[in-house]
Structures are given as C-alpha cells and as structure tokens.
Design a protein around this motif. Structure first.
Motif, PDB file in Angstrom:
ATOM      1  N   VAL A 109       0.849  -1.188   0.000  1.00 23.25           N
ATOM      2  CA  VAL A 109       0.000   0.000   0.000  1.00 23.25           C
ATOM      3  C   VAL A 109       0.886   1.239   0.000  1.00 23.25           C
ATOM      4  O   VAL A 109       1.879   1.298   0.724  1.00 23.25           O
ATOM      5  N   GLY A 110       0.521   2.220  -0.815  1.00 21.02           N
ATOM      6  CA  GLY A 110       1.292   3.456  -0.850  1.00 21.02           C
ATOM      7  C   GLY A 110       0.733   4.423  -1.871  1.00 21.02           C
ATOM      8  O   GLY A 110      -0.373   4.250  -2.387  1.00 21.02           O
ATOM      9  N   THR A 111       1.509   5.450  -2.169  1.00 22.15           N
ATOM     10  CA  THR A 111       1.102   6.463  -3.144  1.00 22.15           C
ATOM     11  C   THR A 111       1.810   6.309  -4.481  1.00 22.15           C
ATOM     12  O   THR A 111       1.415   6.923  -5.469  1.00 22.15           O
ATOM     13  N   SER A 112       2.857   5.500  -4.511  1.00 22.71           N
ATOM     14  CA  SER A 112       3.584   5.241  -5.753  1.00 22.71           C
ATOM     15  C   SER A 112       4.433   4.008  -5.566  1.00 22.71           C
ATOM     16  O   SER A 112       4.553   3.473  -4.459  1.00 22.71           O
ATOM     17  N   ARG A 113       5.050   3.559  -6.641  1.00 21.99           N
ATOM     18  CA  ARG A 113       5.923   2.383  -6.546  1.00 21.99           C
ATOM     19  C   ARG A 113       7.170   2.673  -5.717  1.00 21.99           C
ATOM     20  O   ARG A 113       7.853   1.753  -5.281  1.00 21.99           O
ATOM     21  N   ALA A 114       7.452   3.942  -5.525  1.00 23.29           N
ATOM     22  CA  ALA A 114       8.623   4.318  -4.736  1.00 23.29           C
ATOM     23  C   ALA A 114       8.266   4.624  -3.285  1.00 23.29           C
ATOM     24  O   ALA A 114       9.147   4.790  -2.444  1.00 23.29           O
ATOM     25  N   ASN A 115       6.994   4.723  -3.007  1.00 24.51           N
ATOM     26  CA  ASN A 115       6.544   5.064  -1.661  1.00 24.51           C
ATOM     27  C   ASN A 115       5.422   4.125  -1.247  1.00 24.51           C
ATOM     28  O   ASN A 115       4.244   4.423  -1.414  1.00 24.51           O
ATOM     29  N   PHE A 116       5.801   2.978  -0.734  1.00 32.41           N
ATOM     30  CA  PHE A 116       4.796   2.001  -0.328  1.00 32.41           C
ATOM     31  C   PHE A 116       5.288   1.226   0.887  1.00 32.41           C
ATOM     32  O   PHE A 116       6.478   1.257   1.228  1.00 32.41           O
ATOM     33  N   GLU A 117       4.349   0.530   1.511  1.00 26.18           N
ATOM     34  CA  GLU A 117       4.680  -0.265   2.700  1.00 26.18           C
ATOM     35  C   GLU A 117       3.673  -1.391   2.807  1.00 26.18           C
ATOM     36  O   GLU A 117       2.519  -1.242   2.401  1.00 26.18           O
ATOM     37  N   LYS A 118       4.091  -2.506   3.363  1.00 25.78           N
ATOM     38  CA  LYS A 118       3.195  -3.638   3.524  1.00 25.78           C
ATOM     39  C   LYS A 118       2.163  -3.330   4.608  1.00 25.78           C
ATOM     40  O   LYS A 118       2.498  -2.919   5.709  1.00 25.78           O
ATOM     41  N   LYS A 119       0.898  -3.511   4.274  1.00 25.47           N
ATOM     42  CA  LYS A 119      -0.199  -3.244   5.195  1.00 25.47           C
ATOM     43  C   LYS A 119      -1.185  -4.406   5.189  1.00 25.47           C
ATOM     44  O   LYS A 119      -1.172  -5.242   4.292  1.00 25.47           O
ATOM     45  N   ILE A 120      -2.050  -4.415   6.207  1.00 21.15           N
ATOM     46  CA  ILE A 120      -3.126  -5.392   6.249  1.00 21.15           C
ATOM     47  C   ILE A 120      -4.294  -4.851   5.431  1.00 21.15           C
ATOM     48  O   ILE A 120      -4.816  -3.778   5.716  1.00 21.15           O
ATOM     49  N   VAL A 121      -4.662  -5.588   4.392  1.00 21.83           N
ATOM     50  CA  VAL A 121      -5.739  -5.163   3.498  1.00 21.83           C
ATOM     51  C   VAL A 121      -6.843  -6.211   3.540  1.00 21.83           C
ATOM     52  O   VAL A 121      -6.593  -7.408   3.401  1.00 21.83           O
ATOM     53  N   SER A 122      -8.080  -5.759   3.727  1.00 21.94           N
ATOM     54  CA  SER A 122      -9.221  -6.668   3.851  1.00 21.94           C
ATOM     55  C   SER A 122     -10.223  -6.429   2.729  1.00 21.94           C
ATOM     56  O   SER A 122     -10.867  -5.375   2.695  1.00 21.94           O
TER      57      SER A 122
END
Length: 421
Positions: A109-122
C-alpha cells in the motif's frame, strides 16, 4: 469489640509475620490469577467496539471439499457460490457478510511504486460494516451499489492517511494497493490489532467472482470466501448453527460427486477452541474454580497448623472467661482482614499486569504489530461488578476453609488447650 479484634490482629502480625505474609500473598496471587484469566476471556468475547456483535456472530472456517467416493481430490477453501447456497436466506440471520481473508490477493500500500509499505488489506462486502462498527472520520461504509459493481474503492485508517498524505482529508484521492490505484471513499479511526476480527489498515470492495477459484472444477466448491453471520435479536446461536448445518446437508444432497464440509464457530471458539462441541466459558469457569479452591485448601491446612500453635493463648483466654463465640469470632475476623488486604492487593496487581502486558495477554497468534503500544481503556476488559463477585467468592471460600479449624479450636476445652491436645 471490633476495635479489640483489630488490636489483636496487629499483635498477631507482629508475632507471626511469616504466616500473615503468606496468607495475604496467597489471597493476592489467587485473586490476580483469577482476575487476569477473566479479563483475558472477557476482552476476547464481550461485545465492544469495533466488534460489537461478538455474542451474536458465527464465523465460518475455510471449508473443505472432497470427492465423495474414496475421499480423494481434497481441497481446502470455500467458493462464494457455495457460500451463497449455504448462508443466504437464513431465517435466524440478521446480517451475512462475505469477505476474503485479510491480505488475500493484494500487495503493498502506498502512493507510488517508490513510496509504499506492507499493510493489512481486507477485501469485504458492504454488510461487513454492519457486523463491525468503525468510527468514520470522513466518508462512509461501502454501499450495496459499490459492492455489486466491485469498484476499485477503499476505506483506510487515519494512521494510513497521515502516513501517506499527512492529513485525513483524503476522500476522493487515489491510493495504490497491490500496485493498482483505488479511490479513497472513507477514513476510519484506527483500532487495536488486539481486535483481530475487525482490525485492518485498509478495506477494499471485494470482487465476489474472484472468490470462486475454479468454477469448472470440483463442482465450483473451491475458493477463498469467508463468512460472518450475525443472528437476529431473540434468536440463539444454537438455532442459527442448526439452520446452517441443515443448509449444508441440503447443499451436499444436490452435489453430484463431491462432499462439502463447513464448520462455524462463535467468537469464543474461534479465539480459544475451534472444536464446535467445546464450551470455552465452561472451561474458563472450571479453571477459575480450581484457582480459587486449591489455594483455599492449602490455606486451611496452614491455618489449622497456626491455630494449634496458638492453643495456649486460646486456653488462657478461655480461662479468663472468653466464650466459644468470642474465640471463633476473633479467629474468623483475623482471617477476614487478611483476605480483604490480599484481595485489594490482588485487584491492583491484576490490573497492573494486564495494563503492562496487555499485548501478550490479550493477543493471539493472529495479532499483528504485537509489540505496538495501543491505548485500551480499563473499561474494555475490566468489570467492577464482576471483580466484586470474584472477590466475594474468594472471600467465602477462604472463610469456609477457616471454619473447620476455627470451630475445632473454639470447641476445645481449657484442659485440652493447656495440654496442647
């Protein structure tokens, strides 16, 4: 009279500090263990936001299908099609939600391919927000129209919003989930990951067709659909579970070659014991009774020994005219006061233990961010009335354990006490 008893208790503590300390500590630890055990069970099973329907909700497991002849071609997982056949149109159900396991089919999850982080998505449907209750800072839950259209829309927490946008005013903005753009339609206040059923960082509209893995194989039974069913008010979970079992039987009757198995669990069973015939509340009650009664038995033996050591004192008091009732009242008052002090210490200790180690005590193997410090109000897991009940029970058991040695001591004659018999 009580003032005199109090002075005698003070004198007892001074003359027998080890016995007094053991009595207080035994009661304190008993209360602590019982209260911590209750707090853990209450926190994981009592209705509280966001899991406001715990007492009325049944959760499906993954499901299991196999070729009836020879029990071969076994597969784990339930398709959305199979779930609809089983869980739709339940007479005792108020709400039925179909969703995927957290994180299923998504990436970072993030705003771009360079700014993302693993999150819990439901991935969830619109009914999910009727099963669980969230505090919406902006936007609203998914609507039936959003769910039916399977739009690429998402609801995020305020923490995610602040992390990637530095504001919670993000309605209408895009966020990248699994490197695919989703439109943000809602922002909710973050909840503790200790609420493992409701916790998530992001919720997206589930694509119901994606929950059917292989419609042309295994009679379309295999998929990654999970179900939460809230019983109608006035309907029991037993009646709802029976109706689900009947639907499963009818569903299997219409299958050609395969058999499908599905179990449902209450909140307590899903948190503690998966077996459907296990009653977690009964097990916890038995454990608490053991924790209460076993120390009481040990204290009874310790008290008997202590009273025997005081036989000369009891004999002298009788010689000066003390009645059996006065002797027994004094000894019981001593035990009562020691129990009261131990109970207060136990209460404070149990609250301290839970507050300091809440993540380890209240979480389970499904809890994420287990080391993150979440603020949880004491009211979330502590009920004063139930503490009073537990304390009174402990007090009664302790007093009962003292009655026999006190009775024997008060009924002993002056000659017997002087002789040490």
């Amino acid at each position: 009279m009580f003032k005199q008893y109090y002075k005698q208790v003070i004198q007892l503590w001074k003359s027998n500090p080890l016995f007094s300390a053991i009595s207080v500590l035994a009661t304190a630890l008993t209360i602590t263990f019982v209260m911590v055990l209750y707090m853990v069970y209450a926190f994981r099973t009592t209705d509280m936001e966001p899991e406001i329907n715990r007492s009325r909700t049944l959760y499906s497991d993954l499901g299991y299908s196999y070729l009836t002849k020879g029990r071969s071609q076994a597969n784990s997982g339930m398709s959305y099609t199979a779930a609809k056949n089983i869980f739709d149109n339940l007479e005792h159900a108020e709400t039925v939600s179909y969703f995927m396991a957290k994180g299923e089919g998504v990436g970072f999850v993030g705003t771009s391919r360079a700014n993302f982080e693993k999150k819990i998505v439901s991935p969830v449907d619109d009914n999910y927000f009727r099963v669980f209750s969230y505090d919406f800072i902006a936007g609203a839950p998914f609507t039936p129209e959003q769910a039916d259209a399977a739009r690429r829309e998402a609801i995020i927490t305020d923490k995610v919003a602040m992390q990637f946008f530095n504001t919670t005013d993000v309605i209408g903005k895009n966020i990248m989930i699994g490197f695919t753009d989703y439109k943000i339609t809602g922002v909710v206040r973050s909840v503790s990951s200790l609420f493992n059923k409701a916790y998530s960082d992001v919720w997206i509209v589930v694509d119901k067709t994606a929950m059917d893995w292989a419609p042309d194989r295994s009679e379309g039974l295999v998929g990654n659909c999970l179900v939460a069913v809230v019983a109608k008010k006035g309907s029991s979970l037993k009646a709802l579970e029976k109706e689900i079992d009947e639907n499963i039987t009818a569903f299997n009757h219409n299958l050609r070659e395969f058999t499908f198995e599905q179990a449902v669990h209450t909140q307590a069973q899903s948190n503690f014991f998966q077996e459907s015939n296990t009653n977690p509340a009964r097990i916890f009650i038995i454990l608490m009774l053991i924790l209460l009664i076993v120390p009481a038995i040990n204290m009874s033996g310790l008290l008997s020994t202590q009273i025997k050591k005081r036989s000369a004192e009891i004999g002298i008091r009788k010689a000066y005219g003390a009645s059996n009732m006065q002797i027994g009242g004094q000894l019981l008052f001593e035990n009562l006061l020691l129990t009261l002090i131990g109970g207060i210490i136990g209460l404070l200790l149990s609250i301290t233990v839970v507050l300091l180690f809440k993540n380890a005590l209240l979480g389970d193997i499904m809890t994420v961010n287990v080391m993150e410090n979440f603020h949880l109000p004491l009211s979330a897991f502590f009920r004063p009335l139930l503490f009073v009940f537990a304390f009174l029970f402990c007090l009664i058991v302790n007093l009962l354990s003292a009655i026999i040695p006190v009775w024997n001591a008060s009924r002993t004659t002056i000659i017997e006490t002087i002789k040490g018999e």
